[in-house]
Design a protein around this motif. Sequence first.
Motif, short mmCIF file in Angstrom:
data_model
loop_
_atom_site.label_atom_id
_atom_site.label_comp_id
_atom_site.label_asym_id
_atom_site.label_seq_id
_atom_site.Cartn_x
_atom_site.Cartn_y
_atom_site.Cartn_z
N PRO A 198 46.28 22.24 38.51
CA PRO A 198 45.03 22.70 37.88
C PRO A 198 44.36 21.65 37.00
O PRO A 198 43.15 21.44 37.10
CB PRO A 198 45.48 23.92 37.07
CG PRO A 198 46.66 24.44 37.80
CD PRO A 198 47.36 23.23 38.34
N PHE A 199 45.13 20.99 36.14
CA PHE A 199 44.57 19.99 35.23
C PHE A 199 45.44 18.74 35.29
O PHE A 199 46.48 18.68 34.63
CB PHE A 199 44.45 20.54 33.81
CG PHE A 199 43.50 21.70 33.71
CD1 PHE A 199 42.13 21.47 33.59
CD2 PHE A 199 43.96 23.00 33.78
CE1 PHE A 199 41.24 22.53 33.51
CE2 PHE A 199 43.08 24.07 33.73
CZ PHE A 199 41.70 23.84 33.59
N ALA A 200 45.00 17.77 36.08
CA ALA A 200 45.82 16.59 36.35
C ALA A 200 45.91 15.69 35.13
O ALA A 200 44.93 15.47 34.42
CB ALA A 200 45.23 15.82 37.53
N ARG A 201 47.12 15.17 34.92
CA ARG A 201 47.36 14.14 33.91
C ARG A 201 47.71 12.86 34.66
O ARG A 201 48.81 12.73 35.21
CB ARG A 201 48.49 14.57 32.96
CG ARG A 201 48.15 15.81 32.14
CD ARG A 201 47.01 15.52 31.17
NE ARG A 201 46.58 16.70 30.40
CZ ARG A 201 45.46 17.33 30.63
NH1 ARG A 201 44.65 16.95 31.60
NH2 ARG A 201 45.10 18.36 29.88
N THR A 202 46.73 11.95 34.67
CA THR A 202 46.92 10.69 35.36
C THR A 202 46.88 9.56 34.35
O THR A 202 46.79 9.80 33.15
CB THR A 202 45.82 10.49 36.43
OG1 THR A 202 44.54 10.56 35.80
CG2 THR A 202 45.89 11.59 37.50
N LEU A 203 46.93 8.32 34.83
CA LEU A 203 47.07 7.18 33.94
C LEU A 203 45.94 7.13 32.92
O LEU A 203 46.16 6.77 31.76
CB LEU A 203 47.11 5.90 34.77
CG LEU A 203 47.38 4.59 34.02
CD1 LEU A 203 48.69 4.68 33.23
CD2 LEU A 203 47.42 3.43 35.00
N TYR A 204 44.73 7.50 33.31
CA TYR A 204 43.60 7.40 32.40
C TYR A 204 42.93 8.75 32.12
O TYR A 204 41.77 8.80 31.75
CB TYR A 204 42.56 6.41 32.97
CG TYR A 204 43.09 5.02 33.14
CD1 TYR A 204 43.52 4.28 32.04
CD2 TYR A 204 43.20 4.44 34.40
CE1 TYR A 204 44.03 2.99 32.20
CE2 TYR A 204 43.69 3.16 34.56
CZ TYR A 204 44.10 2.43 33.46
OH TYR A 204 44.61 1.18 33.61
N ARG A 205 43.66 9.84 32.34
CA ARG A 205 43.01 11.12 32.14
C ARG A 205 43.93 12.14 31.47
O ARG A 205 44.98 12.48 31.98
CB ARG A 205 42.53 11.70 33.49
CG ARG A 205 41.78 13.03 33.32
CD ARG A 205 40.98 13.40 34.53
NE ARG A 205 39.98 12.39 34.83
CZ ARG A 205 38.83 12.24 34.17
NH1 ARG A 205 38.56 13.02 33.14
NH2 ARG A 205 37.98 11.30 34.53
N VAL A 206 43.47 12.60 30.28
CA VAL A 206 44.11 13.72 29.60
C VAL A 206 43.05 14.74 29.16
O VAL A 206 43.31 15.61 28.36
CB VAL A 206 44.95 13.28 28.38
CG1 VAL A 206 46.15 12.50 28.80
CG2 VAL A 206 44.10 12.48 27.39
N TYR A 207 41.82 14.60 29.68
CA TYR A 207 40.72 15.52 29.38
C TYR A 207 40.16 16.06 30.66
O TYR A 207 39.97 15.28 31.60
CB TYR A 207 39.63 14.78 28.58
CG TYR A 207 38.41 15.62 28.29
CD1 TYR A 207 38.31 16.34 27.10
CD2 TYR A 207 37.36 15.74 29.21
CE1 TYR A 207 37.19 17.13 26.83
CE2 TYR A 207 36.25 16.52 28.95
CZ TYR A 207 36.17 17.21 27.76
OH TYR A 207 35.07 18.01 27.50
N PRO A 208 39.84 17.31 30.82
CA PRO A 208 40.06 18.37 29.80
C PRO A 208 41.52 18.77 29.77
O PRO A 208 42.27 18.51 30.67
CB PRO A 208 39.16 19.50 30.30
CG PRO A 208 39.11 19.30 31.79
CD PRO A 208 39.18 17.82 32.03
#
Length: 431
Positions: free
Chosen positions: A421-431
């Motif tokens: 649902p809300f991916a946490r990747t190397l450059y993404r913690v938003y939303p």
Amino acid sequence: MWVYVKDLKKHIGKEVELRGWVWRSRSSGKIAFVNLRDGTGIVQVVVEASSVSPEVFKNTKMLRLESSLIVRGKVKEEPRAPGGIEIFASEVEPIQIPKDDFPIQKPDHSIDYLMEHRHLWIRSRRQVHILNIRDAVLKAIRKFYWERGFVQVDTPIFTGAIGEAAGNLFELDYFDYGKVYLAQTGQLYLEAACMALGKVYNLGPTFRAEKSKTRRHLIEFWMNEAEVAYYEHDDNLKLQEDLVSYIVKYVIENAGEHLKALGRDITKLEKVEAPFPRITYTEAVKFLQKKGYDIEWGKDFGGDEETEIAKQFEKPVFVTHYPRKAKAFYMQPDPDNPEVVLCDDLLAPEGYGEIIGASQRIHDYDLLLERLKEFNLPVEAYDWYLDLRKFGTVPHSGFGLGVERTIAWIAGLEHIREAIPFARTLYRVYP
């Protein structure tokens, strides 16, 4: 009576209430059409000026994309409508009409834009189909273990013991205790639990501080792990192929319409039945070398190598007996060749890579102690883990299945970021 769109065919000719959001709307003179979605499906609502009050008809024409509303009306068969049914409204009650245009309307938004608006993007039909497939995969996993008498054991997120490579850990200060880590795996704790309960599994989030930007990697991902006392290498392989076959069959039977909506070729998935082909690491290296890959015995495989191996098969393929030095400290050496370990990676077909990593675990105290020292791990942090080898030790085996990689493969996704649902990747913690 409040019903969901998916159940409307059970209520043909009856008055019902629907609660949802505007997917699309249009009006022409004295008639308006509203496509309403409620999470279970989409249905066309027909609003005739002659059948409702002037206020209701006025409110209907004011509706915008993603307006929330309650509709009351009669369910009627209509072969030309989506799903073969329509609602002829007697009441339309707007709950909220947005003041601004819905941010996601164009067909050509960039991936960065969509990920920035992930909280709204998940309302799109494609994402709803994917999340329903994810739900089916999670249900299948739990059902598989429940039918086989496994006990679910929830393993900790904070841990003082390293399960995999130390360089991939998120480190935290834990009050006065000192350093702890976000769990890469719950395996070590499942090993303890299987000595109490025999057959155990977990299902939850894990974390890898791996600076990877490939389409197969997430920083936070869900993993299903299992551990069984008295299971040896071959038992472990059988459990893995039974699980994966079960998941695929369950998803086809219970979320097949979502797979078809994504354009997934289900005929390829229907071939996924046990047993799966098996090759050794050594055989795989020789095969890759013949294909022109610059790889030496002792090195782990990358994504390109995994894809080359897997594309030779229509089913997932086991690659077994990796070099001891290329794998984790806890893996049991092969008694016939101690330079390799009794382990496997299960590679999905169609270029999706490794979905399972597994091994028989070392059950001998002295050998495990030797491995901890060889890997320069702090022995005192593993005192409790060594205790398992001092009191009633037995051969045991287990594995970890990457949930998002499995979903990406089954759903035919190009990138793993859509599988959660809300991916946490190397450059993404938003939303």
